[in-house]
Design a protein around this motif. Sequence first.
Motif, PDB file in Angstrom:
ATOM      1  N   ILE A 124       0.759   8.652  16.615  1.00  0.00           N
ATOM      2  CA  ILE A 124       0.980   8.051  15.307  1.00  0.00           C
ATOM      3  C   ILE A 124       1.217   9.101  14.234  1.00  0.00           C
ATOM      4  O   ILE A 124       1.764   8.796  13.179  1.00  0.00           O
ATOM      5  N   GLY A 125       0.821  10.328  14.480  1.00  0.00           N
ATOM      6  CA  GLY A 125       1.043  11.380  13.503  1.00  0.00           C
ATOM      7  C   GLY A 125      -0.198  12.225  13.298  1.00  0.00           C
ATOM      8  O   GLY A 125      -1.251  11.976  13.878  1.00  0.00           O
ATOM      9  N   LYS A 126      -0.077  13.207  12.421  1.00  0.00           N
ATOM     10  CA  LYS A 126      -1.199  14.091  12.139  1.00  0.00           C
ATOM     11  C   LYS A 126      -2.283  13.339  11.374  1.00  0.00           C
ATOM     12  O   LYS A 126      -2.006  12.651  10.396  1.00  0.00           O
ATOM     13  N   ILE A 127      -3.517  13.457  11.841  1.00  0.00           N
ATOM     14  CA  ILE A 127      -4.647  12.900  11.109  1.00  0.00           C
ATOM     15  C   ILE A 127      -5.805  13.897  11.129  1.00  0.00           C
ATOM     16  O   ILE A 127      -5.870  14.765  12.002  1.00  0.00           O
ATOM     17  N   VAL A 128      -6.693  13.777  10.165  1.00  0.00           N
ATOM     18  CA  VAL A 128      -7.917  14.568  10.111  1.00  0.00           C
ATOM     19  C   VAL A 128      -9.071  13.605  10.326  1.00  0.00           C
ATOM     20  O   VAL A 128      -9.126  12.543   9.708  1.00  0.00           O
ATOM     21  N   VAL A 129      -9.977  13.961  11.225  1.00  0.00           N
ATOM     22  CA  VAL A 129     -11.089  13.070  11.549  1.00  0.00           C
ATOM     23  C   VAL A 129     -12.406  13.741  11.193  1.00  0.00           C
ATOM     24  O   VAL A 129     -12.731  14.806  11.715  1.00  0.00           O
TER      25      VAL A 129
ATOM     26  N   ILE B 198       0.835  -1.202   0.000  1.00  0.00           N
ATOM     27  CA  ILE B 198       0.000   0.000   0.000  1.00  0.00           C
ATOM     28  C   ILE B 198       0.870   1.253   0.000  1.00  0.00           C
ATOM     29  O   ILE B 198       0.640   2.198  -0.759  1.00  0.00           O
ATOM     30  N   GLU B 199       1.881   1.257   0.862  1.00  0.00           N
ATOM     31  CA  GLU B 199       2.768   2.422   0.968  1.00  0.00           C
ATOM     32  C   GLU B 199       3.450   2.722  -0.364  1.00  0.00           C
ATOM     33  O   GLU B 199       3.463   3.876  -0.832  1.00  0.00           O
ATOM     34  N   LEU B 200       3.999   1.694  -1.002  1.00  0.00           N
ATOM     35  CA  LEU B 200       4.723   1.908  -2.257  1.00  0.00           C
ATOM     36  C   LEU B 200       3.777   2.259  -3.405  1.00  0.00           C
ATOM     37  O   LEU B 200       4.133   3.032  -4.301  1.00  0.00           O
ATOM     38  N   THR B 201       2.576   1.703  -3.393  1.00  0.00           N
ATOM     39  CA  THR B 201       1.596   2.065  -4.414  1.00  0.00           C
ATOM     40  C   THR B 201       1.202   3.532  -4.269  1.00  0.00           C
ATOM     41  O   THR B 201       1.088   4.263  -5.265  1.00  0.00           O
ATOM     42  N   LEU B 202       0.998   3.974  -3.033  1.00  0.00           N
ATOM     43  CA  LEU B 202       0.715   5.400  -2.801  1.00  0.00           C
ATOM     44  C   LEU B 202       1.888   6.259  -3.274  1.00  0.00           C
ATOM     45  O   LEU B 202       1.701   7.292  -3.922  1.00  0.00           O
ATOM     46  N   ASN B 203       3.109   5.841  -2.969  1.00  0.00           N
ATOM     47  CA  ASN B 203       4.297   6.577  -3.417  1.00  0.00           C
ATOM     48  C   ASN B 203       4.346   6.698  -4.935  1.00  0.00           C
ATOM     49  O   ASN B 203       4.794   7.717  -5.477  1.00  0.00           O
ATOM     50  N   SER B 204       3.903   5.639  -5.610  1.00  0.00           N
ATOM     51  CA  SER B 204       3.972   5.631  -7.077  1.00  0.00           C
ATOM     52  C   SER B 204       3.016   6.637  -7.720  1.00  0.00           C
ATOM     53  O   SER B 204       3.144   6.946  -8.906  1.00  0.00           O
ATOM     54  N   LEU B 205       2.058   7.158  -6.945  1.00  0.00           N
ATOM     55  CA  LEU B 205       1.110   8.130  -7.480  1.00  0.00           C
ATOM     56  C   LEU B 205       1.698   9.533  -7.574  1.00  0.00           C
ATOM     57  O   LEU B 205       1.109  10.420  -8.196  1.00  0.00           O
ATOM     58  N   ASN B 206       2.847   9.747  -6.917  1.00  0.00           N
ATOM     59  CA  ASN B 206       3.561  11.031  -6.982  1.00  0.00           C
ATOM     60  C   ASN B 206       2.701  12.212  -6.534  1.00  0.00           C
ATOM     61  O   ASN B 206       2.690  13.281  -7.164  1.00  0.00           O
ATOM     62  N   LEU B 207       1.994  12.044  -5.440  1.00  0.00           N
ATOM     63  CA  LEU B 207       1.221  13.138  -4.863  1.00  0.00           C
ATOM     64  C   LEU B 207       2.147  14.084  -4.113  1.00  0.00           C
ATOM     65  O   LEU B 207       3.210  13.680  -3.643  1.00  0.00           O
ATOM     66  N   PRO B 208       1.766  15.345  -3.963  1.00  0.00           N
ATOM     67  CA  PRO B 208       2.584  16.261  -3.160  1.00  0.00           C
ATOM     68  C   PRO B 208       2.700  15.772  -1.717  1.00  0.00           C
ATOM     69  O   PRO B 208       1.756  15.198  -1.161  1.00  0.00           O
TER      70      PRO B 208
ATOM     71  N   VAL C  58      -5.272  11.994   2.480  1.00  0.00           N
ATOM     72  CA  VAL C  58      -5.685  10.730   1.862  1.00  0.00           C
ATOM     73  C   VAL C  58      -6.787  10.099   2.704  1.00  0.00           C
ATOM     74  O   VAL C  58      -6.604   9.872   3.909  1.00  0.00           O
ATOM     75  N   LEU C  59      -7.920   9.814   2.087  1.00  0.00           N
ATOM     76  CA  LEU C  59      -9.050   9.219   2.798  1.00  0.00           C
ATOM     77  C   LEU C  59      -8.763   7.772   3.191  1.00  0.00           C
ATOM     78  O   LEU C  59      -8.187   7.009   2.417  1.00  0.00           O
ATOM     79  N   VAL C  60      -9.207   7.397   4.394  1.00  0.00           N
ATOM     80  CA  VAL C  60      -9.215   6.010   4.845  1.00  0.00           C
ATOM     81  C   VAL C  60     -10.513   5.791   5.623  1.00  0.00           C
ATOM     82  O   VAL C  60     -11.020   6.724   6.254  1.00  0.00           O
ATOM     83  N   PRO C  61     -11.074   4.588   5.606  1.00  0.00           N
ATOM     84  CA  PRO C  61     -12.283   4.341   6.395  1.00  0.00           C
ATOM     85  C   PRO C  61     -11.943   4.167   7.872  1.00  0.00           C
ATOM     86  O   PRO C  61     -10.856   3.690   8.220  1.00  0.00           O
TER      87      PRO C  61
ATOM     88  N   THR D 180      -3.624   0.158   7.314  1.00  0.00           N
ATOM     89  CA  THR D 180      -4.106   1.085   6.296  1.00  0.00           C
ATOM     90  C   THR D 180      -3.640   2.502   6.590  1.00  0.00           C
ATOM     91  O   THR D 180      -3.141   3.213   5.712  1.00  0.00           O
ATOM     92  N   ILE D 181      -3.780   2.922   7.836  1.00  0.00           N
ATOM     93  CA  ILE D 181      -3.430   4.301   8.184  1.00  0.00           C
ATOM     94  C   ILE D 181      -1.917   4.478   8.329  1.00  0.00           C
ATOM     95  O   ILE D 181      -1.365   5.518   7.953  1.00  0.00           O
ATOM     96  N   THR D 182      -1.225   3.463   8.844  1.00  0.00           N
ATOM     97  CA  THR D 182       0.232   3.596   8.979  1.00  0.00           C
ATOM     98  C   THR D 182       0.901   3.653   7.611  1.00  0.00           C
ATOM     99  O   THR D 182       1.900   4.365   7.433  1.00  0.00           O
ATOM    100  N   ALA D 183       0.356   2.936   6.631  1.00  0.00           N
ATOM    101  CA  ALA D 183       0.913   2.992   5.276  1.00  0.00           C
ATOM    102  C   ALA D 183       0.790   4.393   4.697  1.00  0.00           C
ATOM    103  O   ALA D 183       1.708   4.893   4.033  1.00  0.00           O
ATOM    104  N   VAL D 184      -0.340   5.052   4.956  1.00  0.00           N
ATOM    105  CA  VAL D 184      -0.551   6.421   4.471  1.00  0.00           C
ATOM    106  C   VAL D 184       0.457   7.368   5.116  1.00  0.00           C
ATOM    107  O   VAL D 184       1.082   8.195   4.435  1.00  0.00           O
ATOM    108  N   ILE D 185       0.629   7.239   6.418  1.00  0.00           N
ATOM    109  CA  ILE D 185       1.552   8.124   7.140  1.00  0.00           C
ATOM    110  C   ILE D 185       2.986   7.907   6.669  1.00  0.00           C
ATOM    111  O   ILE D 185       3.733   8.864   6.417  1.00  0.00           O
ATOM    112  N   ARG D 186       3.390   6.650   6.534  1.00  0.00           N
ATOM    113  CA  ARG D 186       4.767   6.351   6.122  1.00  0.00           C
ATOM    114  C   ARG D 186       5.024   6.747   4.666  1.00  0.00           C
ATOM    115  O   ARG D 186       6.175   6.956   4.274  1.00  0.00           O
ATOM    116  N   ALA D 187       3.958   6.860   3.882  1.00  0.00           N
ATOM    117  CA  ALA D 187       4.115   7.336   2.504  1.00  0.00           C
ATOM    118  C   ALA D 187       4.291   8.850   2.442  1.00  0.00           C
ATOM    119  O   ALA D 187       4.574   9.402   1.374  1.00  0.00           O
TER     120      ALA D 187
END
Length: 362
Positions: A309-314, A45-55, A60-63, A70-77
Amino acid sequence: MDEARHYTNFGPLVRELESRLRQRFASHTEHQMYVTTVSNATLGIELTLNSLNLPAGSPVLVPALTFVATITAVIRAGYVPVVADIDPDNWLLTPEIAAAAVKATGARAAVVVATFGYPQDTKRWSEFQKQTGVRIVIDAAAAFGNQWVDAADVPVVFSMHATKSLPAGEGGFIVSGDASINMLVCQKSNFGINLTPDAGVPVGYLSSAGTNAKLSEFHAAVALASLDSWDEQAIQRQRLYQRYRAVLEKTCGEVLTWQTGPAPTAPTSFCLRLGSEAARTNLETLCQEQGIATRRWYQPLLHRHAPEIGKIVVLPVPDAEKVATDLIGLPFFLNMSDTQIELVATAVQRAVSHTPSLHQTT
């Protein structure tokens, strides 16, 4: 390997596994398929997100209802998770929920989860992606055999952890119809070293900052053996699930609520709602007394974990909170006997008989 004393990265067993998986997914779609293996689905998941080249720092939305990976992959990306609500019936993040969340937060991508193996509609998400510009990645860690890739522009990540229906001990793979995404994931899984002669960077030179996420030949060997017996075991899992559910429905009537949608082809978990928080507490106590394991999948909900765990928006997640009050995971494993099913069903019946019931969702 042991006899030859020769080991290689991206070896013949990894390639064979990717080829067999590609053929399986290609049989369910008309577009070209690409499969890239990784050492585990979280890194996938982390590497796939990286491949999207987002700023960097993109939301990034997660349920709210999903495993913490799921959320740690987003943060580490390098992105900021936006925790969104779920549908009250199928317990999934849907395009409708995502549309409102994107409008409220400006999210640039979404990791959409096939929760408990229930599939996401890749064509609907592809249309959402085209209409909004929001990039979609599907976390289908537990959905092998049930989640197909009908849209070429939506990458899907699967797990081969020991608890999944295609176990390799550990491992994962990414399936998509976009060769560039799979190429980037493969490259990033090998530290970011370029292995493509026409990539504009000399072979052997770093083209990006990757990590070591390659699937080993040993794990590929286990996965290939699992794939050989997968269809037979999928049938066994289906039959067990259907028998188990029928016993509980007969025992407890309309008190129980089930996740809606097509049941997994090869289920690996057995989750339901009991009608009230009190019923769940009663059941946990009864099961503990009898040595029966239960789990509160996936709790606490993502936004209730420690802030470290890091900054999140809820965002408001009332449906996820409601589902979480009485959701329970019951024992489920191959060769589970009818006696064991009856034992669990009796405990469930005792637990819910003293609590108010909820109308069953169908």
